[in-house]
Design a protein around this motif. Structure first.
Motif, PDB file in Angstrom:
ATOM      1  N   ILE A 177      -1.975  14.369   2.425  1.00 14.55           N
ATOM      2  CA  ILE A 177      -2.688  13.262   3.075  1.00 14.55           C
ATOM      3  C   ILE A 177      -2.225  11.922   2.516  1.00 14.55           C
ATOM      4  CG2 ILE A 177      -4.960  12.171   3.301  1.00 14.55           C
ATOM      5  CD1 ILE A 177      -6.126  15.038   3.475  1.00 14.55           C
ATOM      6  N   LEU A 178      -2.099  11.823   1.194  1.00 13.03           N
ATOM      7  CA  LEU A 178      -1.662  10.558   0.586  1.00 13.03           C
ATOM      8  C   LEU A 178      -0.243  10.192   1.022  1.00 13.03           C
ATOM      9  CD1 LEU A 178      -3.120  10.868  -3.017  1.00 13.03           C
ATOM     10  CD2 LEU A 178      -3.963   9.463  -1.139  1.00 13.03           C
ATOM     11  N   LEU A 179       0.627  11.189   1.100  1.00 15.84           N
ATOM     12  CA  LEU A 179       1.990  10.924   1.565  1.00 15.84           C
ATOM     13  C   LEU A 179       1.989  10.510   3.039  1.00 15.84           C
ATOM     14  CD1 LEU A 179       3.862  13.804  -0.256  1.00 15.84           C
ATOM     15  CD2 LEU A 179       4.268  11.363  -0.584  1.00 15.84           C
ATOM     16  N   ALA A 180       1.148  11.144   3.840  1.00 13.01           N
ATOM     17  CA  ALA A 180       1.065  10.770   5.257  1.00 13.01           C
ATOM     18  C   ALA A 180       0.547   9.338   5.401  1.00 13.01           C
ATOM     19  CB  ALA A 180       0.162  11.750   6.010  1.00 13.01           C
ATOM     20  N   LEU A 181      -0.441   8.956   4.597  1.00 13.44           N
ATOM     21  CA  LEU A 181      -0.933   7.566   4.632  1.00 13.44           C
ATOM     22  C   LEU A 181       0.182   6.586   4.280  1.00 13.44           C
ATOM     23  CD1 LEU A 181      -4.444   7.862   2.957  1.00 13.44           C
ATOM     24  CD2 LEU A 181      -3.947   7.250   5.321  1.00 13.44           C
ATOM     25  N   SER A 182       0.951   6.924   3.273  1.00 16.24           N
ATOM     26  CA  SER A 182       2.068   6.066   2.889  1.00 16.24           C
ATOM     27  C   SER A 182       3.084   5.962   4.024  1.00 16.24           C
ATOM     28  CB  SER A 182       2.726   6.621   1.621  1.00 16.24           C
ATOM     29  OG  SER A 182       3.818   5.835   1.244  1.00 16.24           O
ATOM     30  N   ALA A 183       3.393   7.083   4.648  1.00 17.95           N
ATOM     31  CA  ALA A 183       4.364   7.083   5.754  1.00 17.95           C
ATOM     32  C   ALA A 183       3.858   6.238   6.918  1.00 17.95           C
ATOM     33  CB  ALA A 183       4.631   8.515   6.217  1.00 17.95           C
ATOM     34  N   VAL A 241       9.291  10.175   3.786  1.00 21.41           N
ATOM     35  CA  VAL A 241       7.941  10.427   3.278  1.00 21.41           C
ATOM     36  C   VAL A 241       7.202  11.398   4.198  1.00 21.41           C
ATOM     37  CG1 VAL A 241       5.729   9.358   2.683  1.00 21.41           C
ATOM     38  CG2 VAL A 241       7.848   8.241   2.036  1.00 21.41           C
ATOM     39  N   ILE A 242       7.441  11.339   5.499  1.00 21.58           N
ATOM     40  CA  ILE A 242       6.840  12.315   6.416  1.00 21.58           C
ATOM     41  C   ILE A 242       7.329  13.726   6.077  1.00 21.58           C
ATOM     42  CG2 ILE A 242       6.862  13.140   8.814  1.00 21.58           C
ATOM     43  CD1 ILE A 242       6.707  10.186   9.653  1.00 21.58           C
ATOM     44  N   ILE A 243       8.620  13.850   5.800  1.00 21.73           N
ATOM     45  CA  ILE A 243       9.168  15.152   5.400  1.00 21.73           C
ATOM     46  C   ILE A 243       8.499  15.622   4.111  1.00 21.73           C
ATOM     47  CG2 ILE A 243      11.247  16.342   4.591  1.00 21.73           C
ATOM     48  CD1 ILE A 243      12.820  14.509   6.564  1.00 21.73           C
ATOM     49  N   ASP A 244       8.348  14.725   3.139  1.00 22.23           N
ATOM     50  CA  ASP A 244       7.663  15.072   1.894  1.00 22.23           C
ATOM     51  C   ASP A 244       6.225  15.493   2.153  1.00 22.23           C
ATOM     52  OD1 ASP A 244       9.916  14.545   0.398  1.00 22.23           O
ATOM     53  OD2 ASP A 244       9.260  12.541  -0.217  1.00 22.23           O
ATOM     54  N   SER A 245       5.557  14.808   3.066  1.00 25.72           N
ATOM     55  CA  SER A 245       4.176  15.145   3.411  1.00 25.72           C
ATOM     56  C   SER A 245       4.104  16.548   4.010  1.00 25.72           C
ATOM     57  CB  SER A 245       3.623  14.114   4.395  1.00 25.72           C
ATOM     58  OG  SER A 245       2.316  14.453   4.777  1.00 25.72           O
ATOM     59  N   CYS A 246       5.009  16.859   4.901  1.00 15.36           N
ATOM     60  CA  CYS A 246       5.046  18.208   5.494  1.00 15.36           C
ATOM     61  C   CYS A 246       5.284  19.271   4.418  1.00 15.36           C
ATOM     62  CB  CYS A 246       6.129  18.290   6.564  1.00 15.36           C
ATOM     63  SG  CYS A 246       5.776  17.310   8.032  1.00 15.36           S
ATOM     64  N   MET A 292       0.821  -1.202   0.000  1.00 17.75           N
ATOM     65  CA  MET A 292       0.000   0.000   0.000  1.00 17.75           C
ATOM     66  C   MET A 292       0.863   1.264   0.000  1.00 17.75           C
ATOM     67  SD  MET A 292      -2.856   1.297   2.731  1.00 17.75           S
ATOM     68  CE  MET A 292      -1.774   2.237   3.789  1.00 17.75           C
ATOM     69  N   GLY A 293       1.847   1.310   0.884  1.00 20.53           N
ATOM     70  CA  GLY A 293       2.726   2.476   0.946  1.00 20.53           C
ATOM     71  C   GLY A 293       3.483   2.682  -0.355  1.00 20.53           C
ATOM     72  N   SER A 294       3.987   1.596  -0.927  1.00 22.31           N
ATOM     73  CA  SER A 294       4.768   1.711  -2.152  1.00 22.31           C
ATOM     74  C   SER A 294       3.896   2.056  -3.358  1.00 22.31           C
ATOM     75  CB  SER A 294       5.534   0.410  -2.413  1.00 22.31           C
ATOM     76  OG  SER A 294       6.490   0.206  -1.396  1.00 22.31           O
ATOM     77  N   PHE A 295       2.705   1.460  -3.444  1.00 24.67           N
ATOM     78  CA  PHE A 295       1.827   1.778  -4.573  1.00 24.67           C
ATOM     79  C   PHE A 295       1.303   3.211  -4.487  1.00 24.67           C
ATOM     80  CE2 PHE A 295       1.280  -2.925  -5.219  1.00 24.67           C
ATOM     81  CZ  PHE A 295       1.915  -2.934  -6.456  1.00 24.67           C
ATOM     82  N   LEU A 296       1.070   3.715  -3.278  1.00 20.56           N
ATOM     83  CA  LEU A 296       0.693   5.119  -3.146  1.00 20.56           C
ATOM     84  C   LEU A 296       1.805   6.027  -3.662  1.00 20.56           C
ATOM     85  CD1 LEU A 296      -1.114   5.361   0.318  1.00 20.56           C
ATOM     86  CD2 LEU A 296      -2.034   6.054  -1.894  1.00 20.56           C
ATOM     87  N   LEU A 297       3.045   5.710  -3.306  1.00 24.69           N
ATOM     88  CA  LEU A 297       4.173   6.513  -3.784  1.00 24.69           C
ATOM     89  C   LEU A 297       4.340   6.392  -5.297  1.00 24.69           C
ATOM     90  CD1 LEU A 297       6.844   5.917  -1.003  1.00 24.69           C
ATOM     91  CD2 LEU A 297       5.577   8.015  -1.483  1.00 24.69           C
ATOM     92  N   PHE A 316       2.033  19.785   2.483  1.00 28.67           N
ATOM     93  CA  PHE A 316       1.101  20.633   3.234  1.00 28.67           C
ATOM     94  C   PHE A 316       1.553  22.087   3.225  1.00 28.67           C
ATOM     95  CE2 PHE A 316      -0.254  16.658   5.562  1.00 28.67           C
ATOM     96  CZ  PHE A 316      -1.555  16.676   5.088  1.00 28.67           C
ATOM     97  N   PHE A 317       2.856  22.311   3.363  1.00 28.36           N
ATOM     98  CA  PHE A 317       3.409  23.671   3.360  1.00 28.36           C
ATOM     99  C   PHE A 317       3.115  24.378   2.032  1.00 28.36           C
ATOM    100  CE2 PHE A 317       6.960  26.561   2.384  1.00 28.36           C
ATOM    101  CZ  PHE A 317       6.822  27.464   3.428  1.00 28.36           C
ATOM    102  N   LEU A 318       3.170  23.625   0.935  1.00 27.36           N
ATOM    103  CA  LEU A 318       2.904  24.200  -0.385  1.00 27.36           C
ATOM    104  C   LEU A 318       1.413  24.268  -0.714  1.00 27.36           C
ATOM    105  CD1 LEU A 318       5.784  22.476  -2.384  1.00 27.36           C
ATOM    106  CD2 LEU A 318       5.643  24.874  -1.659  1.00 27.36           C
ATOM    107  N   GLY A 319       0.575  23.856   0.215  1.00 30.23           N
ATOM    108  CA  GLY A 319      -0.866  23.951   0.012  1.00 30.23           C
ATOM    109  C   GLY A 319      -1.489  22.737  -0.638  1.00 30.23           C
ATOM    110  N   GLY A 320      -0.741  21.653  -0.773  1.00 35.64           N
ATOM    111  CA  GLY A 320      -1.263  20.436  -1.375  1.00 35.64           C
ATOM    112  C   GLY A 320      -1.887  19.539  -0.317  1.00 35.64           C
TER     113      GLY A 320
END
Length: 128
Positions: A106-112, A89-94, A14-19, A97-101
């Motif tokens: 959320i999808l990156l956080a789920l993967s993390a 991936v948590i860093i990417d998720s942050c 799941m994490g890998s397919f989301l990425l 969110f910082f860029l307004g996405g």
């Protein structure tokens, strides 16, 4: 590959397919945004480097997904790979969110969180 639970395998997949999905979706916009950049009034330098800067996150996400899949075939070191991928991936998720996405964040956080939970299950199943 060591014997792991079905939940562990599902979480890694799941994490890998989301990425992979996010990397592919992001990369699919390269032509569109490059065209918009070329027709903008940005400097020539930005117009030249923009495609490389745009495609980098796509390559990054696909590479992290590959590391996630690789962890299935590693013994004790697989746990370290899972935690490393989860942190990245948590860093990417942050950043998303910082860029307004909101949705990418959320999808990156789920993967993390899938990788984090898999890391916890990995500890239990490897007998460490």
């Amino acid at each position: 590959m060591q014997k792991q639970s079905k939940t562990f395998l599902l979480l890694i997949c799941m994490g890998s397919f989301l990425l992979l999905f996010m990397g592919g979706f992001h990369g699919s916009g390269l032509g569109y945004v490059t065209e918009k950049m070329v027709s903008s009034n940005a400097s020539d330098f930005l117009k030249d480097i923009f495609p490389v800067l745009f495609v980098h996150p796509s390559i990054h996400m696909v590479s992290l997904a590959a590391l996630g899949f690789l962890s299935l075939f590693l013994k004790a070191d697989g746990k370290k790979i899972l935690w490393l991928v989860a942190v990245l991936v948590i860093i990417d998720s942050c950043l998303a969110f910082f860029l307004g996405g909101i949705l990418p964040g959320i999808l990156l956080a789920l993967s993390a969180f899938a990788y984090i939970y898999a890391g916890i299950l990995f500890q239990e199943n490897s007998g460490e």
